[in-house]
Write a protein that holds these residues in place. Structure first.
Motif, PDB file in Angstrom:
ATOM      1  N   ARG A  13      -3.826   2.179  -2.076  1.00 25.65           N
ATOM      2  CA  ARG A  13      -2.749   2.006  -3.050  1.00 25.65           C
ATOM      3  C   ARG A  13      -3.227   2.583  -4.371  1.00 25.65           C
ATOM      4  N   ILE A  34       0.839  -1.195   0.000  1.00 23.69           N
ATOM      5  CA  ILE A  34       0.000   0.000   0.000  1.00 23.69           C
ATOM      6  C   ILE A  34       0.877   1.250   0.000  1.00 23.69           C
ATOM      7  N   GLU A  39      -1.997   4.345   4.994  1.00 23.95           N
ATOM      8  CA  GLU A  39      -3.238   4.019   5.690  1.00 23.95           C
ATOM      9  C   GLU A  39      -3.952   5.316   6.046  1.00 23.95           C
ATOM     10  N   LEU A  66      -6.905   0.991   3.747  1.00 24.37           N
ATOM     11  CA  LEU A  66      -5.587   0.854   3.136  1.00 24.37           C
ATOM     12  C   LEU A  66      -5.684   1.374   1.711  1.00 24.37           C
TER      13      LEU A  66
END
Length: 417
Positions: free
Chosen positions: A291, A216, A219, A289
């Motif tokens: 990405r 990732i 957070e 999370l």
């Protein structure tokens, strides 16, 4: 710098039965189950709105006891004792804030109409059950998550490892964030990870959650406020809060954490769906999370929590003000008034003030940082296995500068212990 408030989003779920709307706070009494440092801030928020606060915990002289209208010591995990206490005190609202609480008692109280339990008895139960929460999110709601499994013995954990491969993260079923977690990178890690996980937390469990490690970018915590008004349920969003475990004994958070437009839309969709499923009113800390444009659900806490402490300086209304307003049925707004950062310092129960240190000199050094503020926690806080010692806060025109300032404040405060 001033951001415009996030627009409320009407619940997409069909509402078959109208949800109750809280009345005026003047005649309201609120029972807080859990009286740690965060509950202390929440008690003050309720009192500023005219509510009477009954603060309950399993030990005397808890932080919220010092400001509550009535402090009470009781076994919150004893269903019979908790039910008797609620019936005796007869509060209008029962708010679950921390610790191990007998969810069955809250369900029975709510069903009999003795008091309104918030956010909901179900959310209180799931906050202590990672397996139930993850199955709700992934299996029932179809939210994207990291691949996960559950194991009920070291042998089952070994079988998961053989199936999924390394690396894997092992987590207790019920514990504070980061507590009892291990990363498996070889077969020899299985037994120690199992022992570490089942020993963590206050609820005995012979079951663990196992997750694949997902790459990732960062957070975030998306504070999501669910309200109920004349037109029905609605959810409101604060600016995303970035957070990371700075080291073993500190948590760093900052607001805003910028997300790509697609990722922000996905984050709001995930948060709205899980919060509307849990129902009730109040602040929910939805942990995600991120990405790129992809967003994964990680956890949700049905109450204010540590990463949201940054809102004490970043927003017009802190997470505690928002929680109190939503529960009392009052208007909310999520206006961010300045980028900010916070550092929370933790320690075990053995932490003691450092000998030979002048606290005044340490505070003077910490507060010499531009736009800084601190909060020191002096009362015993047994709501978590690791104790909060202090919060360092700072604002700045840019979150990067705010984070640097908060780190300098945190570094200075560490010299107190």
């Amino acid at each position: 710098m001033t951001d415009t408030p996030q627009t409320a989003v009407e619940s997409a779920d069909p509402v078959t039965d109208p949800e109750p709307v809280a009345g005026t706070p003047g005649a309201s009494s609120v029972m807080l189950l859990g009286s740690g440092e965060l509950s202390r801030e929440l008690a003050l928020a309720f009192q500023r709105l005219g509510a009477e606060v009954i603060a309950v915990d399993r030990y005397a002289d808890a932080p919220a006891h010092g400001v509550a209208d009535r402090p009470v010591v009781a076994k919150m995990n004893d269903a019979e004792e908790l039910t008797a206490l609620i019936e005796k005190e007869n509060p209008r609202y029962v708010v679950a804030e921390g610790g191990v609480i007998a969810a069955d008692a809250l369900i029975a109280v709510a069903e009999r109409g003795v008091a309104e339990v918030l956010p909901t008895p179900r959310s209180t139960r799931l906050s202590l059950d990672r397996e139930g929460l993850r199955r709700l999110a992934a299996d029932e709601l179809g939210l994207p998550t990291a691949p996960f499994w559950f194991a009920g013995s070291p042998e089952e954990l070994s079988a998961v490892v053989q199936h999924a491969g390394f690396p894997l993260v092992v987590k207790p079923i019920a514990s504070a964030a980061g507590e009892g977690e291990s990363v498996l990178v070889r077969a020899e890690d299985v037994e120690p990870a199992w022992q570490r996980a089942v020993a963590a937390g206050r609820i005995p469990h012979n079951r663990v959650m196992v997750e694949s490690v997902v790459e990732i970018d960062f957070e975030v915590t998306l504070l999501t406020i669910r309200t109920v008004g004349p037109t029905g349920p609605a959810v409101h969003f604060c600016e995303p809060i970035g957070h990371r475990q700075a080291d073993g004994d500190a948590l760093e958070s900052w607001q805003p954490q910028r997300l790509a437009p697609a990722a922000l839309d996905a984050a709001k969709s995930i948060a709205a769906r899980i919060v509307n499923s849990l129902g009730g009113r109040g602040v929910f800390g939805v942990e995600l999370l991120v990405r790129g444009d992809e967003v994964y659900f990680d956890n949700v806490r049905p109450r204010p929590h540590d990463s949201g402490l940054v809102t004490l300086r970043s927003q017009r209304l802190s997470q505690f003000d928002l929680h109190a307003r939503a529960i009392l049925g009052l208007p909310v707004d999520t206006i961010m008034i300045s980028p900010a950062a916070a550092g929370i310092v933790y320690a075990g129960a053995e932490a003691r003030p450092a000998s030979g240190r002048d606290p005044h000199a340490v505070l003077a050094e910490a507060l010499a940082v531009a736009e800084s503020d601190v909060a020191l926690f002096n009362r015993p806080d047994e709501t978590e296995d690791r104790r909060r010692l202090a919060v360092a806060m700072a604002t700045a025109p840019d979150p990067i500068v705010a984070r640097d300032r908060a780190r300098r404040v945190t570094a200075a405060l560490r010299r107190l212990w």
